[in-house]
Design a protein around this motif. Structure first.
Motif, short mmCIF file in Angstrom:
data_model
loop_
_atom_site.label_atom_id
_atom_site.label_comp_id
_atom_site.label_asym_id
_atom_site.label_seq_id
_atom_site.Cartn_x
_atom_site.Cartn_y
_atom_site.Cartn_z
N SER A 43 0.85 -1.20 0.00
CA SER A 43 0.00 0.00 0.00
C SER A 43 0.88 1.23 0.00
CB SER A 43 -0.86 0.04 1.25
OG SER A 43 -1.56 -1.14 1.38
N SER A 44 0.34 2.29 -0.54
CA SER A 44 1.11 3.52 -0.57
C SER A 44 0.94 4.28 0.73
CB SER A 44 0.65 4.39 -1.74
OG SER A 44 1.42 5.56 -1.77
N ASN A 47 0.91 10.18 -1.10
CA ASN A 47 0.20 10.56 -2.31
C ASN A 47 1.21 10.75 -3.43
OD1 ASN A 47 -2.61 10.83 -1.58
ND2 ASN A 47 -1.93 12.50 -0.24
N VAL A 139 -1.31 7.71 -7.54
CA VAL A 139 -1.55 6.75 -6.45
C VAL A 139 -1.93 7.56 -5.22
CG1 VAL A 139 -0.63 4.81 -5.12
CG2 VAL A 139 0.40 5.35 -7.34
N ALA A 140 -3.06 7.20 -4.62
CA ALA A 140 -3.48 7.94 -3.42
C ALA A 140 -2.96 7.24 -2.18
CB ALA A 140 -5.00 8.01 -3.36
N ARG A 141 -2.65 8.01 -1.15
CA ARG A 141 -2.19 7.43 0.12
C ARG A 141 -3.21 6.39 0.60
NH1 ARG A 141 -1.91 11.85 3.79
NH2 ARG A 141 0.25 12.18 3.23
N ASP A 143 -3.90 3.58 -0.87
CA ASP A 143 -4.28 2.66 -1.95
C ASP A 143 -3.36 1.44 -1.96
OD1 ASP A 143 -6.25 4.26 -2.89
OD2 ASP A 143 -5.29 4.76 -4.81
N ALA A 145 -1.25 -0.59 -4.06
CA ALA A 145 -0.66 -0.38 -5.38
C ALA A 145 -0.41 -1.72 -6.07
CB ALA A 145 0.64 0.40 -5.26
#
Ligand code: AMP
Ligand code: MG
Length: 404
Positions: A43-44, A47, A139-141, A143, A145
């Motif tokens: 996951s990210s 952002n 990519v949103a925080r 998410d 990935a």
């Protein structure tokens, strides 16, 4: 006669599948992780982009500002910080990838402007958000990935680096030991006395192991001596996740692999209704999986492709361990496989929107030339008679399809 029943191919697949589990994950350097399979969801924590970034070289402006002519008050290059809040009547010269200053909400391409009296003049009206990458658009925080099971190819590797993951958990690659057997074998660079042949299988198999993502470990070649082979198998399974032997699995007087495996562990099957490679043998010894491949060069490589390769992919956690399956249209007549399912080496090519396949010629199992240049294995059903030109058969793609 062999004591082993001839197992249908589907049953052989099912037995292998039932004992294969992914190996444990390990932490690896992302920079060297190409081809590996991810063992964790990633996951990210950030952002991407983390700031509002320009997608073009041009001028950052306030979109609602009615003035076409603007005083250029700052310049923002990629990597720099934006200056003070942008006011009505002004613009900031901005480069691709640079952050927008507060107050600005659009960027006009330099090609859509001209200079006049030291000011920049916009040639068109501007829309809010034009040429701006909002925060988190890529990519949103939070998410996910990449998911567990993702194969790390170029893009996935780049994505991990984008997110700052310089190390990741990947499934371990299987160590695959290879032992050739046969009194007749010499190393390829040695003199070849009459009656001997060069050991080609071990080298072809080690290349196939690497291609499948495994780590080959050569155990050399062994004379047809039961005690020696038993000892080498015992040592081999200690060092490897998978052990592959070539030769010595038929019913010859000096074929010792099957009895040696019975002595050391559990033999799951010793013959299959498959061509080429009926005597394929599959066993478990300790924690290692053992494949006894037939010695003929074609049989060993085709049984590797069909039975061992998917096993190596599954051990690495690949959720799609099988090669792509397609349907090919036969360019000529093929004999049915008799009492065995035949994996016939073919050349598949696109022609006029059809996927055509023709044989690589004589399929005798000593003839490696029947594999050189092949890119698919056409699956020819059992039975007598022929499949006619123009009919379709399933095939496994082992290489890129030729196109015109
Ligand atoms: P086998 O399965 O041991 O009965 O061997 C079948 C045939 O494959 C024989 O003609 C062998 O000489 C040949 N062969 C066995 N091992 C190899 C090898 N490592 N490289 C090339 N040919 C082999
Ligand atoms: Mg032999």
């Amino acid at each position: 006669m062999s004591q082993y029943n001839i197992l249908p191919v589907e049953e052989a697949f099912a037995i292998i599948r039932s004992v294969v589990r992914p190996l444990d994950p390990e932490r690896v350097e992302t920079a060297a992780a190409d081809g590996r399979i991810l063992a964790e969801d990633v996951s990210s924590t950030e952002n991407v982009p983390p700031f509002r970034a320009s997608t073009v070289d041009g001028f950052a402006v306030v979109a609602d500002d009615p003035a076409r002519s603007k005083h250029v008050v700052q310049e923002i290059t990629a990597g720099a910080l934006a200056g003070p809040t942008l006011l009505i009547g002004t613009a900031a010269r901005i480069m691709t990838g640079a952050p927008l200053p507060d107050g600005a909400d659009a960027v006009v391409m330099i090609e859509d402007t001209h200079q006049e009296d030291g000011s920049v003049v916009l040639d068109h009206t501007v829309k809010h958000g034009e040429n701006v990458r909002p925060i988190g658009i890529d990519v949103a925080r939070g998410d996910v990935a990449l998911r567990r099971g993702a194969v790390l190819n170029n893009a996935e590797l780049g994505l991990l680096m984008t997110l700052g993951y310089t190390q990741v958990q990947c499934f371990r690659r299987p160590v695959v030991a290879v032992l050739s057997t046969g009194d007749e074998l010499v190393e390829p660079w040695e003199d070849v006395p009459l009656g001997s042949i060069r050991d080609s299988n071990r080298y072809a198999l080690m290349a196939a192991i690497r291609e499948a993502g495994g780590v080959p470990l050569s155990l050399g070649h062994a004379r047809d001596d039961r005690d020696l082979q038993t000892q080498l198998l015992r040592e081999g399974v200690e060092q490897a996740d998978v052990l592959i032997t070539s030769g010595g699995v038929s019913v010859g007087d000096r074929d010792y692999i099957k009895p040696a495996l019975e002595e050391l562990g559990k033999v799951h099957f010793g013959r299959i209704a498959f061509r080429p490679g009926m005597p394929l043998t599959f066993a478990e010894v300790g924690r290692a999986l053992v494949f006894g491949l037939p010695g003929n060069p074609v049989s060993s490589l085709v049984t590797f492709e069909v039975f061992v390769r998917p096993t190596l992919r599954s051990l690495q956690g690949d959720p799609h361990p099988l090669r792509p399956r397609v349907e090919v249209e036969l360019e000529h007549e093929f004999q049915l496989g008799g009492s065995r399912l035949e994996y016939h080496r073919v050349i598949a090519r696109w022609a006029d929107g059809r996927l055509l396949a023709r044989s690589t010629g004589s399929q005798i199992s000593s003839r490696l030339l029947s594999m050189a240049g092949h890119n698919a294995l056409a699956i020819i059903p059992m039975g007598n008679g022929v499949v006619r030109a123009g009919e379709r058969l399933p095939a496994i793609l082992t290489g890129p399809i030729l196109s015109e």
